[in-house]
Design a protein around this motif. Structure first.
Motif, mmCIF file in Angstrom:
data_model
loop_
_atom_site.group_PDB
_atom_site.id
_atom_site.type_symbol
_atom_site.label_atom_id
_atom_site.label_comp_id
_atom_site.label_asym_id
_atom_site.label_seq_id
_atom_site.Cartn_x
_atom_site.Cartn_y
_atom_site.Cartn_z
ATOM 1 N N ASP A 191 31.140 42.005 -19.324
ATOM 2 C CA ASP A 191 31.106 41.366 -18.067
ATOM 3 C C ASP A 191 29.693 40.651 -18.234
ATOM 4 N N TYR A 192 28.373 40.702 -19.159
ATOM 5 C CA TYR A 192 27.491 40.257 -19.513
ATOM 6 C C TYR A 192 26.969 39.356 -20.455
ATOM 7 N N ARG A 193 28.501 39.762 -21.239
ATOM 8 C CA ARG A 193 28.783 38.587 -22.535
ATOM 9 C C ARG A 193 29.225 38.203 -22.388
ATOM 10 N N ASP A 194 30.239 38.215 -21.162
ATOM 11 C CA ASP A 194 31.690 36.725 -20.983
ATOM 12 C C ASP A 194 30.459 35.986 -20.025
ATOM 13 N N LYS A 195 29.378 36.166 -19.471
ATOM 14 C CA LYS A 195 28.501 35.817 -18.253
ATOM 15 C C LYS A 195 27.568 34.593 -19.014
ATOM 16 N N MET A 196 27.107 35.364 -20.069
ATOM 17 C CA MET A 196 26.442 34.543 -21.379
ATOM 18 C C MET A 196 26.672 33.539 -21.979
ATOM 19 N N LYS A 197 27.692 33.676 -22.834
ATOM 20 C CA LYS A 197 28.343 32.576 -23.297
ATOM 21 C C LYS A 197 28.965 31.769 -22.946
ATOM 22 N N ALA A 198 29.338 32.295 -21.235
ATOM 23 C CA ALA A 198 30.392 30.953 -20.064
ATOM 24 C C ALA A 198 29.049 30.004 -20.166
ATOM 25 N N ALA A 199 27.395 30.700 -19.568
ATOM 26 C CA ALA A 199 26.625 30.233 -19.950
ATOM 27 C C ALA A 199 25.902 29.055 -21.069
ATOM 28 N N ALA A 200 25.721 29.259 -22.346
ATOM 29 C CA ALA A 200 25.797 28.731 -23.019
ATOM 30 C C ALA A 200 26.870 28.053 -23.253
ATOM 31 N N GLU A 201 27.855 28.108 -22.630
ATOM 32 C CA GLU A 201 29.350 26.920 -22.777
ATOM 33 C C GLU A 201 28.696 25.256 -21.597
ATOM 34 N N GLY A 202 27.196 26.471 -20.699
ATOM 35 C CA GLY A 202 27.299 25.195 -20.075
ATOM 36 C C GLY A 202 28.294 25.316 -18.453
ATOM 37 N N LYS A 203 29.655 26.545 -18.371
ATOM 38 C CA LYS A 203 29.815 26.995 -16.943
ATOM 39 C C LYS A 203 28.658 27.718 -17.066
ATOM 40 N N GLY A 204 28.280 27.752 -15.882
ATOM 41 C CA GLY A 204 27.775 28.337 -14.562
ATOM 42 C C GLY A 204 26.766 28.650 -15.640
ATOM 43 N N GLU A 205 25.882 29.862 -14.177
ATOM 44 C CA GLU A 205 24.306 30.069 -14.879
ATOM 45 C C GLU A 205 24.393 31.181 -15.581
ATOM 46 N N ALA A 206 23.766 31.390 -16.442
ATOM 47 C CA ALA A 206 23.192 32.801 -17.034
ATOM 48 C C ALA A 206 22.430 33.858 -15.977
ATOM 49 N N PRO A 207 23.042 34.909 -15.807
ATOM 50 C CA PRO A 207 22.651 35.785 -15.114
ATOM 51 C C PRO A 207 21.063 36.014 -15.890
ATOM 52 N N MET A 208 19.980 36.675 -14.866
ATOM 53 C CA MET A 208 19.314 37.108 -15.929
ATOM 54 C C MET A 208 19.185 37.706 -16.525
ATOM 55 N N ARG A 209 18.084 37.956 -17.775
ATOM 56 C CA ARG A 209 18.289 38.992 -19.019
ATOM 57 C C ARG A 209 18.251 40.721 -18.705
ATOM 58 N N ASP A 210 19.050 41.173 -19.546
ATOM 59 C CA ASP A 210 18.686 42.289 -18.733
ATOM 60 C C ASP A 210 18.473 43.298 -20.222
ATOM 61 N N LEU A 211 17.565 43.499 -20.808
ATOM 62 C CA LEU A 211 17.242 44.278 -21.601
ATOM 63 C C LEU A 211 18.356 46.180 -22.009
#
Lengths: 434, 455
Positions: free
Chosen positions: B227-247
């Protein structure tokens, strides 16, 4: 056909009838007797009634003897692991019996481990097919358990057992009294290594008092003792020197204290661990205190062991200290790995003969059984291992093992597992393979 | 903002952050490696039995080291000004590599204050990195070096379902872990099956307390990571906010992206089989099962999946899940066509990985499986390098590879043999016959353990 079968049955009965007089001859091997005869090439060993009756070069083989051809093989005494819990544990952690551990203070010196020995433990066959024929089994000290109970500084009595497949496994009860000094003793006594010493001294003092005032004590005219009668009775053997203290101790200064204590009470000791023993090797030799050690334990695992070194075995023997090998990896499931300990000691300076002695005769001497076992000599029990080559080499495994004259089955649960999974696919799950 | 998100997502997706050392020109990698080879001289080891690690054995052969690399391996090489070492009667192998060590994180002396290998405070701790616990003064590094070990992976312990990142080191003395990090090596992720996690957490009345609880725990973690990967990827493509960085999730995503290699502590055959299905469910690969006491029961399955089994020679029975251990384990795995590795998990065992291998060879020979020395050496060199993702650099004696080389006094599979010379990147770092020149950790100063004379 029927005739043939009945004939073989008759023959079988005939041989069974003669079993007690059956002679086994191991012929043609290079025999490392570890006795005064040294190494004998092309030797013959005769075994009768479980006992070696002859060993030497020009011994004729009696007719009717079972001949074992050992030409080109190496023959040694059975291996003796001088400290461990064989037959006392099945699984180290979280499963199976843990009979080696004494808890609480109801019994200490009187805790006799011999009655917990299980000769049918899976560990026994695994180790005896690799040449281990005798073992000291010792109670274990453990730190606080879930119920808040700690083991006592005095763990109890150890025993020597054989790993044979015939009845009668206890060779010697009360072969040693296990105690913990140094850091280990300190953690059991609660505070300091001094506390551990005081516990031991107090037990010995009570045993002396009890010995001198037994009648008065029984009439209720003597003070109460901390220790039970079973404990005080067991300690009498320590006071007479019949039962050595087997003391877990690693630091040189603690061993020096132990030397003084044995002199003061006129008792005997064996050191278990002895990481820094090499530093006071001359003193230990003079006090006739043997050391059971792990040749490969060269790291400062704690501050009692800060002067660990890998050549300690050779240093100790050069100084005249008798040694046996008892590393943490050769006390239970892998007691068989004492050959690896011995080989490593050789690579760091111990002579090959002394290394073989450390895993055969030396433990027998340490526990007072050298008149019966430990070497290949006439009159001794026939614990004999036939190897394809150097027994200390890692790639060599025994081909035949005799314990008290019996050729044991070379099968263990591990060989059964191995053989099951060596089989090629049969179309059915492994459970159907034997 | 967008630019920041993209840069951030790039890091989070492990496109640059998932290797130990800093690639050339990259300075932003956290805790970047600063390993520098020690100085060495051009050296010709002459006339030895050479096990190349590629499966070959050469007699009376030479190995030429120069500029930190292996230059040539063969018979009758020209010394050409090199320092010549007479290696006749001796054996040469690639440096030994241990895939499973806790040196530095569970150092000697083993005191509570330096017991830093298990972050046993929650069952999933992919956010912790073993390198942040490594104490470079652990005397065990030097004793391992004397056993011919030139590279090793330091892993977190097995208390947790997911224990954190492992780090691969060059076994050179360093003031800090960064100066030991193997350049360019991928990170490992330590996972653990079976008894340990369920005992640690079940014992506290928290999850997991069963093996099924273990598996639920892994699955939950991978669902969150995906889920985190998908949200990061989406944010990188300009779709939605990136979640806070989670180590924690960042490391797990590194696994899903194939940048971080899974090293999975697992004893029982049936559990390894479950873990392979779990990996399939979430689209990652199990690089190696560690301990793998029952690997011999599923050699075919391991071969199919391209998963290595890293094993002891003969440890068994110290807990229930180790009850079916047999000495032929590695040999049967190897015979099934799977990748076999002998590992230590132990500060003494790491000093004698060659000996542990020999015990398996002997046991296998008993049942008619002949394992030649040139084959067996791969279990502690090239197979390990492959499983650590460093096979392009080490694991074999091939021209162009790092000159991590051991000269043995005889066959490495004899109990009497000792490593005499150990080279790392062409530098002589251990010489058995010149103890005065060998490294001594700060801790060991003044003790006898390595210097030969106690204060």
């Amino acid at each position: 056909m029927n005739h043939a079968i009945s004939k073989s049955i008759i023959i079988a009965i005939f041989f069974c009838g003669l079993a007690s007089a059956q002679i086994t001859a191991i012929v043609g091997g290079t025999v490392h007797t570890v006795g005064p005869a040294g190494t004998i090439e092309n030797a013959t060993i005769l075994i009768e009634d479980g006992v070696i009756t002859a060993v030497g070069k020009n011994i004729s083989t009696p007719s009717g003897a079972t001949i074992i051809n050992a030409a080109g093989k190496i023959v040694t005494p059975g291996l003796f692991t001088p400290f461990g819990q064989l037959g006392l544990v099945e699984i180290g952690n979280s499963a199976g019996p843990l009979d080696a551990v004494q808890r609480g203070e109801q019994f200490t010196a009187g805790f006799d481990i011999a009655d917990a020995f299980n000769p049918r433990s899976t560990l026994i066959a695994v180790n005896r097919i690799e040449g281990v024929t005798r073992a000291l089994i010792a109670p274990q000290a453990r730190r606080t358990d879930e119920q808040g109970r700690s083991s006592h500084v005095i763990s109890g009595l150890a025993a020597v057992v054989n790993l044979g497949d015939q009845p009668g496994h206890i060779d010697k009860r009360a072969a040693a009294l296990v105690v913990s000094l140094g850091e280990r003793g300190s953690s059991l006594a609660g505070a300091s290594r001094v506390s551990a010493l005081l516990v031991l001294r107090n037990a010995l003092d009570e045993a002396i008092d009890y010995r001198a005032n037994k009648n008065a004590f029984e009439r209720g005219q003597r003070r109460e003792y901390i220790y039970s009668i079973a404990d005080l009775e067991a300690l009498q053997g320590v006071l007479t020197g019949d039962i050595p203290l087997l003391a877990h101790v690693e630091r040189a200064s603690d061993m020096e204290v132990l030397i003084r204590l044995t002199a003061q009470y006129g008792i005997r000791a064996i050191i278990m661990g002895g990481t820094e023993a090499w530093m006071i090797a001359d003193q230990l030799a003079a006090a006739h205190i043997p050391v059971l050690m792990a040749p490969t334990a060269n790291l400062p695992a704690n501050f009692d062991r800060i002067n660990a070194r890998r050549d300690a075995a050779g240093l100790l023997v050069s100084a005249g200290v008798k040694i046996g090998f008892a590393g943490p990896q050769s006390q239970t499931h892998n007691a068989r790995n004492i050959t690896q300990s011995a080989g490593n000691a050789v690579s760091e300076g111990l002579s090959w003969d002394d290394a073989l002695r450390a895993i055969t005769l030396a433990p027998a001497e340490i526990y007072g059984l050298a008149d019966q076992i430990g070497s290949i000599e006439a009159g001794k029990q026939a614990d004999i291992v036939i190897w394809p080559g150097d027994p200390l080499e890692l790639t060599n495994y025994p081909e035949k093992v005799f314990i008290k004259g019996n050729s044991i089955s070379m099968v263990s649960r591990q060989t059964l597992l191995r053989d099951r999974y060596l089989q090629t696919e049969t179309g059915k799950p492994p459970a159907f393979r034997r | 903002m967008t630019k920041f998100v993209v840069a951030f997502a790039t890091v989070a997706l492990c496109l640059t952050a998932c290797t130990n050392g800093a690639p050339d020109g990259e300075t932003s990698t956290p805790f970047a490696g600063r390993y520098q080879p020690l100085p060495g001289v051009t050296t010709l080891l002459r006339g030895a039995t050479v096990l190349t690690g590629t499966g070959s054995r050469l007699e009376n052969a030479d190995v030429l080291l120069s500029d930190g690399k292996i230059v040539a391996v063969g018979v009758g090489l020209d010394a050409d000004g090199a320092e010549v070492v007479d290696a006749s009667g001796k054996w040469i192998t690639p440096g030994i590599i241990d895939i499973h060590s806790h040196l530095g994180v569970y150092p000697s002396p083993r005191t509570a204050s330096s017991s830093d290998g298990n972050e046993a405070t929650e069952p999933v701790t992919a956010q912790v990195w073993a390198e942040h616990s490594v104490w470079p003064q652990d005397p065990g590094f030097v004793t391992a070096l004397a056993g011919g070990v030139t590279s090793l992976q330091i892993l977190p312990g097995s208390a947790n379902l997911i224990g954190g990142r492992g780090v691969t080191l060059k076994n050179v003395p360093g003031r800090d872990v960064q100066s030991m990090k193997f350049p360019g090596a991928p990170y490992g992720l330590k996972m653990a099956c079976g008894e340990n996690p369920k005992r640690v957490y079940g014992g506290r009345g928290t999850a997991p307390s069963t093996r099924m609880g273990n598996v639920a725990g892994y699955r939950t973690a991978w669902i969150e990571a995906a889920d985190y990967r998908d949200k990061m990827k989406a944010a990188a493509e300009g779709k939605g906010e990136a979640p806070m960085r989670d180590l924690n999730l960042e490391t797990l995503v590194g696994v899903l992206d194939g940048e971080i290699l899974v090293h999975n502590h697992c004893y029982r055959a049936d559990e390894m089989s479950v873990m392979l299905d779990l990996a399939e469910e979430f689209g990652y690969k199990v690089t190696a099962f560690h301990h793998a006491v029952e690997a011999y029961k599923i050699g075919d399955l391991l071969a199919e999946n391209g998963t290595c089994a890293a094993m002891w020679a003969d440890w068994w029975g110290f807990k229930m899940e180790a009850y079916d251990g047999i000495r032929e384990n590695a040999a049967l795995v190897d015979a099934a066509g799977a990748c076999a590795i002998i590992h230590s998990d132990d500060a003494i065992g790491i000093q004698q990985l060659n000996q542990e291998t020999a015990k398996v060879m002997g046991a296998a020979a008993r049942v008619g499986i002949d394992i030649a020395p040139e084959h067996a050496i791969q279990w502690i060199t090239s197979n390990v390098a492959t499983a650590l993702g460093i096979a392009d650099d080490v694991g074999t004696l091939e021209p162009g590879k790092m000159a991590d080389v051991v000269l043995w006094s005889g066959s490495p599979f004899s109990v009497y043999t000792r490593a005499e010379l150990v080279y790392i990147d062409g530098a002589l770092v251990y010489d058995r016959n010149n103890p005065a020149d060998n490294p001594v950790t700060d801790f060991s100063l003044g003790t006898s353990s390595l210097t030969g004379g106690a204060l």
